[in-house]
Design a protein around this motif. Structure first.
Motif, short mmCIF file in Angstrom:
data_model
loop_
_atom_site.label_atom_id
_atom_site.label_comp_id
_atom_site.label_asym_id
_atom_site.label_seq_id
_atom_site.Cartn_x
_atom_site.Cartn_y
_atom_site.Cartn_z
N ARG A 52 -5.36 -15.48 5.78
CA ARG A 52 -5.78 -14.21 5.19
C ARG A 52 -4.85 -13.79 4.05
O ARG A 52 -5.30 -13.24 3.04
CB ARG A 52 -5.78 -13.15 6.29
CG ARG A 52 -6.33 -11.82 5.88
CD ARG A 52 -6.32 -10.88 7.09
NE ARG A 52 -7.23 -9.79 6.90
CZ ARG A 52 -8.41 -9.67 7.47
NH1 ARG A 52 -8.84 -10.59 8.29
NH2 ARG A 52 -9.16 -8.63 7.25
N PRO A 62 -11.04 -16.94 2.05
CA PRO A 62 -12.04 -16.03 2.59
C PRO A 62 -11.90 -15.93 4.10
O PRO A 62 -11.58 -16.91 4.78
CB PRO A 62 -13.38 -16.69 2.22
CG PRO A 62 -13.07 -17.68 1.16
CD PRO A 62 -11.63 -18.06 1.33
N PRO A 64 -13.31 -15.64 7.74
CA PRO A 64 -14.57 -15.98 8.41
C PRO A 64 -15.34 -14.72 8.81
O PRO A 64 -14.74 -13.71 9.16
CB PRO A 64 -14.12 -16.75 9.65
CG PRO A 64 -12.75 -17.24 9.32
CD PRO A 64 -12.16 -16.21 8.40
N GLN A 65 -16.64 -14.79 8.72
CA GLN A 65 -17.49 -13.65 9.04
C GLN A 65 -18.04 -13.78 10.45
O GLN A 65 -18.00 -14.84 11.04
CB GLN A 65 -18.64 -13.58 8.03
CG GLN A 65 -18.18 -13.38 6.59
CD GLN A 65 -17.43 -12.08 6.40
OE1 GLN A 65 -17.88 -11.02 6.80
NE2 GLN A 65 -16.25 -12.15 5.80
N GLY A 66 -18.55 -12.70 10.95
CA GLY A 66 -19.14 -12.69 12.29
C GLY A 66 -18.34 -11.78 13.21
O GLY A 66 -17.17 -11.49 12.97
N ARG A 67 -19.01 -11.33 14.23
CA ARG A 67 -18.41 -10.38 15.16
C ARG A 67 -17.15 -10.92 15.82
O ARG A 67 -16.13 -10.25 15.89
CB ARG A 67 -19.44 -9.97 16.20
CG ARG A 67 -18.95 -8.95 17.16
CD ARG A 67 -20.01 -8.58 18.16
NE ARG A 67 -19.42 -7.76 19.18
CZ ARG A 67 -19.98 -6.67 19.65
NH1 ARG A 67 -21.14 -6.27 19.17
NH2 ARG A 67 -19.40 -5.97 20.59
N GLU A 70 -14.29 -11.09 13.33
CA GLU A 70 -13.80 -9.74 13.03
C GLU A 70 -12.98 -9.18 14.19
O GLU A 70 -11.95 -8.54 13.96
CB GLU A 70 -14.97 -8.82 12.71
CG GLU A 70 -15.63 -9.14 11.38
CD GLU A 70 -16.88 -8.32 11.14
OE1 GLU A 70 -17.09 -7.29 11.84
OE2 GLU A 70 -17.66 -8.71 10.25
#
Length: 97
Positions: A52, A62, A64-67, A70
């Motif tokens: 990060r 970047p 990572p995306q998603g619940r 997060e």
């Protein structure tokens, strides 16, 4: 409120890192200090936060995306915030008198 706290911490760290980019000595010192604190965190948090803040490759990657990603990032930012306070790098003890 916690999410706001974590977002603020993340933003401040990113700004500090970006602000130090023009001064290699300051950037290296900040990277060393942050790396030392990250080394006290569990391995998953070290990986997420090094990526990060660009400590793994020299440039932030970047997130990572998603619940689940997060939620992990939030837990890691919470742990990082606690460690920064303990190290005197954040909070009342880090302010000049």
């Amino acid at each position: 409120q916690r999410r706001l706290l974590y977002t603020t911490l993340d933003s401040e760290l990113r700004q500090s890192i970006a602000g130090a980019a023009g001064d290699p000595e300051r950037k290296a010192r900040l990277d060393r200090q942050l790396a030392a604190v990250l080394d006290t965190l569990p391995p998953p948090c070290r990986r997420v936060l090094r990526r990060r803040y660009g400590l793994a490759s020299g440039a932030a990657s970047p997130v990572p995306q998603g619940r689940r990603a997060e939620e992990l990032a939030e837990r890691c930012l919470a742990a990082l915030g606690r460690r920064l306070v303990e190290a005197g790098m954040l909070g009342e003890r880090s302010r000049p008198s």
